[in-house]
Design a protein around this motif. Structure first.
Motif, mmCIF file in Angstrom:
data_model
loop_
_atom_site.group_PDB
_atom_site.id
_atom_site.type_symbol
_atom_site.label_atom_id
_atom_site.label_comp_id
_atom_site.label_asym_id
_atom_site.label_seq_id
_atom_site.Cartn_x
_atom_site.Cartn_y
_atom_site.Cartn_z
ATOM 1 N N LEU A 60 24.354 -9.480 -66.946
ATOM 2 C CA LEU A 60 24.430 -8.017 -66.955
ATOM 3 C C LEU A 60 25.809 -7.548 -66.494
ATOM 4 C CD1 LEU A 60 21.887 -5.373 -65.975
ATOM 5 C CD2 LEU A 60 24.029 -5.405 -64.707
ATOM 6 N N LEU A 61 26.349 -8.177 -65.446
ATOM 7 C CA LEU A 61 27.682 -7.807 -64.972
ATOM 8 C C LEU A 61 28.727 -8.040 -66.065
ATOM 9 C CD1 LEU A 61 27.689 -9.203 -61.306
ATOM 10 C CD2 LEU A 61 27.232 -6.873 -62.079
ATOM 11 N N ALA A 62 28.592 -9.123 -66.802
ATOM 12 C CA ALA A 62 29.522 -9.400 -67.897
ATOM 13 C C ALA A 62 29.421 -8.326 -68.982
ATOM 14 C CB ALA A 62 29.253 -10.782 -68.483
ATOM 15 N N ARG A 63 28.200 -7.904 -69.302
ATOM 16 C CA ARG A 63 28.017 -6.856 -70.308
ATOM 17 C C ARG A 63 28.612 -5.528 -69.852
ATOM 18 N NH1 ARG A 63 22.884 -9.288 -70.603
ATOM 19 N NH2 ARG A 63 21.853 -7.550 -69.511
ATOM 20 N N ARG A 64 28.717 -5.353 -68.547
ATOM 21 C CA ARG A 64 29.316 -4.127 -68.008
ATOM 22 C C ARG A 64 30.828 -4.236 -67.882
ATOM 23 N NH1 ARG A 64 25.778 -0.648 -63.777
ATOM 24 N NH2 ARG A 64 23.793 -0.623 -64.911
ATOM 25 N N GLY A 65 31.384 -5.346 -68.313
ATOM 26 C CA GLY A 65 32.835 -5.472 -68.359
ATOM 27 C C GLY A 65 33.476 -6.233 -67.219
ATOM 28 N N PHE A 66 32.677 -6.769 -66.319
ATOM 29 C CA PHE A 66 33.252 -7.541 -65.214
ATOM 30 C C PHE A 66 33.616 -8.949 -65.708
ATOM 31 C CE2 PHE A 66 30.754 -4.286 -63.054
ATOM 32 C CZ PHE A 66 31.652 -3.849 -62.081
ATOM 33 N N GLU B 279 32.668 -14.689 -57.130
ATOM 34 C CA GLU B 279 32.878 -14.119 -55.791
ATOM 35 C C GLU B 279 33.803 -12.912 -55.869
ATOM 36 O OE1 GLU B 279 35.691 -15.889 -52.781
ATOM 37 O OE2 GLU B 279 33.765 -16.513 -51.896
ATOM 38 N N ALA B 280 34.866 -13.017 -56.672
ATOM 39 C CA ALA B 280 35.816 -11.915 -56.820
ATOM 40 C C ALA B 280 35.160 -10.703 -57.479
ATOM 41 C CB ALA B 280 37.026 -12.375 -57.632
ATOM 42 N N VAL B 281 34.251 -10.941 -58.415
ATOM 43 C CA VAL B 281 33.532 -9.837 -59.065
ATOM 44 C C VAL B 281 32.701 -9.068 -58.038
ATOM 45 C CG1 VAL B 281 31.651 -9.286 -60.661
ATOM 46 C CG2 VAL B 281 33.490 -10.820 -61.389
ATOM 47 N N TRP B 282 31.945 -9.794 -57.220
ATOM 48 C CA TRP B 282 31.130 -9.118 -56.210
ATOM 49 C C TRP B 282 32.007 -8.400 -55.187
ATOM 50 C CZ3 TRP B 282 26.522 -7.744 -57.093
ATOM 51 C CH2 TRP B 282 25.618 -8.540 -57.794
ATOM 52 N N GLU C 45 34.861 -7.014 -55.779
ATOM 53 C CA GLU C 45 35.304 -5.795 -56.463
ATOM 54 C C GLU C 45 34.209 -4.738 -56.450
ATOM 55 O OE1 GLU C 45 36.493 -4.337 -61.008
ATOM 56 O OE2 GLU C 45 36.486 -6.480 -60.504
ATOM 57 N N ILE C 46 32.993 -5.139 -56.714
ATOM 58 C CA ILE C 46 31.867 -4.194 -56.743
ATOM 59 C C ILE C 46 31.640 -3.593 -55.363
ATOM 60 C CG2 ILE C 46 29.350 -4.057 -56.997
ATOM 61 C CD1 ILE C 46 29.655 -6.167 -59.273
ATOM 62 N N TYR C 47 31.620 -4.438 -54.346
ATOM 63 C CA TYR C 47 31.323 -3.957 -52.995
ATOM 64 C C TYR C 47 32.481 -3.154 -52.403
ATOM 65 C CZ TYR C 47 26.770 -6.015 -52.106
ATOM 66 O OH TYR C 47 25.423 -6.273 -52.108
ATOM 67 N N ALA C 48 33.691 -3.353 -52.911
ATOM 68 C CA ALA C 48 34.847 -2.608 -52.408
ATOM 69 C C ALA C 48 34.878 -1.170 -52.926
ATOM 70 C CB ALA C 48 36.142 -3.318 -52.798
ATOM 71 N N ALA C 49 34.065 -0.879 -53.962
ATOM 72 C CA ALA C 49 34.035 0.468 -54.533
ATOM 73 C C ALA C 49 32.583 0.929 -54.668
ATOM 74 C CB ALA C 49 34.737 0.479 -55.886
ATOM 75 N N PRO C 50 31.890 1.130 -53.546
ATOM 76 C CA PRO C 50 30.455 1.445 -53.591
ATOM 77 C C PRO C 50 30.137 2.761 -54.304
ATOM 78 C CG PRO C 50 31.333 1.726 -51.372
ATOM 79 C CD PRO C 50 32.385 1.044 -52.166
ATOM 80 N N GLU C 51 31.034 3.748 -54.227
ATOM 81 C CA GLU C 51 30.763 5.012 -54.928
ATOM 82 C C GLU C 51 30.806 4.811 -56.432
ATOM 83 O OE1 GLU C 51 33.241 4.601 -52.757
ATOM 84 O OE2 GLU C 51 32.569 5.669 -50.944
ATOM 85 N N GLN C 52 31.728 3.984 -56.885
ATOM 86 C CA GLN C 52 31.881 3.732 -58.319
ATOM 87 C C GLN C 52 30.773 2.842 -58.861
ATOM 88 O OE1 GLN C 52 35.713 2.097 -59.273
ATOM 89 N NE2 GLN C 52 35.223 1.775 -61.438
ATOM 90 N N HIS C 53 30.285 1.909 -58.044
ATOM 91 C CA HIS C 53 29.302 0.914 -58.501
ATOM 92 C C HIS C 53 28.024 0.992 -57.665
ATOM 93 C CE1 HIS C 53 32.643 -0.675 -60.779
ATOM 94 N NE2 HIS C 53 33.296 -1.024 -59.688
ATOM 95 N N GLU C 54 27.568 2.201 -57.386
ATOM 96 C CA GLU C 54 26.436 2.380 -56.470
ATOM 97 C C GLU C 54 25.200 1.599 -56.904
ATOM 98 O OE1 GLU C 54 23.594 5.929 -54.592
ATOM 99 O OE2 GLU C 54 25.185 6.399 -56.027
ATOM 100 N N ASP C 55 24.861 1.660 -58.198
ATOM 101 C CA ASP C 55 23.642 0.987 -58.657
ATOM 102 C C ASP C 55 23.755 -0.520 -58.513
ATOM 103 O OD1 ASP C 55 25.569 0.814 -60.667
ATOM 104 O OD2 ASP C 55 24.101 0.936 -62.298
ATOM 105 N N PRO D 261 24.952 -17.449 -53.801
ATOM 106 C CA PRO D 261 25.977 -17.755 -52.783
ATOM 107 C C PRO D 261 27.145 -16.783 -52.724
ATOM 108 C CG PRO D 261 26.064 -19.328 -54.610
ATOM 109 C CD PRO D 261 24.787 -18.557 -54.759
ATOM 110 N N GLU D 262 27.627 -16.308 -53.880
ATOM 111 C CA GLU D 262 28.812 -15.451 -53.851
ATOM 112 C C GLU D 262 28.528 -14.079 -53.243
ATOM 113 O OE1 GLU D 262 29.172 -18.082 -57.572
ATOM 114 O OE2 GLU D 262 27.634 -16.853 -56.620
ATOM 115 N N LEU D 263 27.259 -13.662 -53.262
ATOM 116 C CA LEU D 263 26.904 -12.402 -52.611
ATOM 117 C C LEU D 263 27.151 -12.468 -51.104
ATOM 118 C CD1 LEU D 263 23.674 -11.140 -54.395
ATOM 119 C CD2 LEU D 263 25.685 -9.761 -53.840
ATOM 120 N N TRP D 264 27.101 -13.674 -50.555
ATOM 121 C CA TRP D 264 27.352 -13.853 -49.129
ATOM 122 C C TRP D 264 28.844 -14.044 -48.853
ATOM 123 C CZ3 TRP D 264 23.286 -12.986 -46.003
ATOM 124 C CH2 TRP D 264 22.009 -13.054 -46.600
#
Length: 282
Positions: free
Chosen positions: A175-181, A203-206, A208-218, A273-276
């Motif tokens: 799903l993350l890949a389909r969203r362009g990550f 790990e880098a994808v996660w 990026e997502i967590y560094a911009a919570p307003e942009q990637h809230e869902d 694992p990368e979520l941690w």
């Protein structure tokens, strides 16, 4: 949820329907008579009944949790993130109940466990097919774990199917890949019959997502739901380790397993694992 009602005649309440041609509708739906007659202790020790029922309750929770995670995986495949997150949130409550199942067994002394341990024979929890399906959905794949089930064609076929299907985390990364990550193709096209291995790119994808919570809230909310699941799986493994260590120390486990040594190794591993690890880079 069933409720014990007071005597309707004593309270003046309307008398419930008590006369049925066959079994009660409750029995027809719940199959309580089947469930409460599945216990066949093999020793005279009264503690074996507790061990047996608790283990059966765990199997029922495994079944519910597998259902939730398969529901979530299917929803992710269809880009229905809210449906997937709701299934994960339900599974968190169910994992809490599953983990609480250790309570009746958590303080067994070696003498208490030994009083009926021989009744288990070669039986061991690692032979649980439904627990194995849970592990497969978490990405912990191993074809060798199908071997104990070769004598049960239906169970073996279900496990073989689960072995080759994307797990919960595989569907999340797709799903993350389909969203362009930038999830690597090597991860997206990996051999699904093998254990998931951590990827620095994921790990880098996660991160990026967590560094911009307003942009990637869902996605952050979904990542946190996955993290809740991962935490409770870790707690399950550690509670299993502690209960086993109290009951039998470092002796060889039933079924020829390494017992505590095997559980200690399992308890050090995180799922997703990368979520941690990504949290260190946010």
């Amino acid at each position: 949820m069933s409720t014990i009602h007071p005597d309707p005649e004593a309270t003046g309440a309307q008398t419930p329907h008590l006369d049925f041609a066959g079994t009660t509708p409750y029995e027809d739906y719940v199959q309580a008579d089947v469930l409460t007659h599945l216990q066949h202790p093999r020793s005279d020790d009264p503690g074996e009944m507790v061990f047996l029922v608790t283990t059966q309750v765990m199997e029922l929770w495994f079944t519910v949790i597998v259902h939730e995670w398969e529901t979530a995986a299917h929803a992710l495949r269809e880009d229905r993130l809210t449906v997937a997150r709701d299934a994960l949130k339900r599974s968190v409550r169910e994992l809490e109940a599953l983990n609480a199942s250790w309570t009746p067994l958590a303080q067994l002394t070696p003498a208490q466990f030994n009083s009926y341990r021989s009744a288990l024979g070669e039986g061991s929890g690692f032979q649980s097919a439904m627990y194995r399906r849970m592990e497969f959905l978490l990405g912990d794949k191993s074809a060798s774990m199908l071997v104990p089930h070769r004598g049960a064609p239906r169970v073996h076929a279900e496990l073989e199917k689960a072995l080759g299907e994307p797990g919960l985390y595989d569907e999340t990364l797709a799903l993350l890949a389909r969203r362009g990550f930038p999830v690597p193709q090597s991860v997206l096209t990996r051999d699904l019959t093998r254990k998931y291995e951590p990827s620095p790119e994921v790990e880098a994808v996660w991160a990026e997502i967590y560094a911009a919570p307003e942009q990637h809230e869902d996605l952050v909310r979904f990542g946190e739901a996955l993290t809740d699941v991962g935490e409770l799986v870790w707690r399950w493994r550690n509670d299993h380790l502690v209960a086993t260590r109290r009951a039998m120390g470092s002796k060889t486990g039933t079924g020829g397993s390494a017992g505590v040594a095997w559980l200690e190794k399992r308890a050090t591993k995180n799922v997703f694992p990368e979520l941690w690890t990504a949290r260190s880079h946010v």
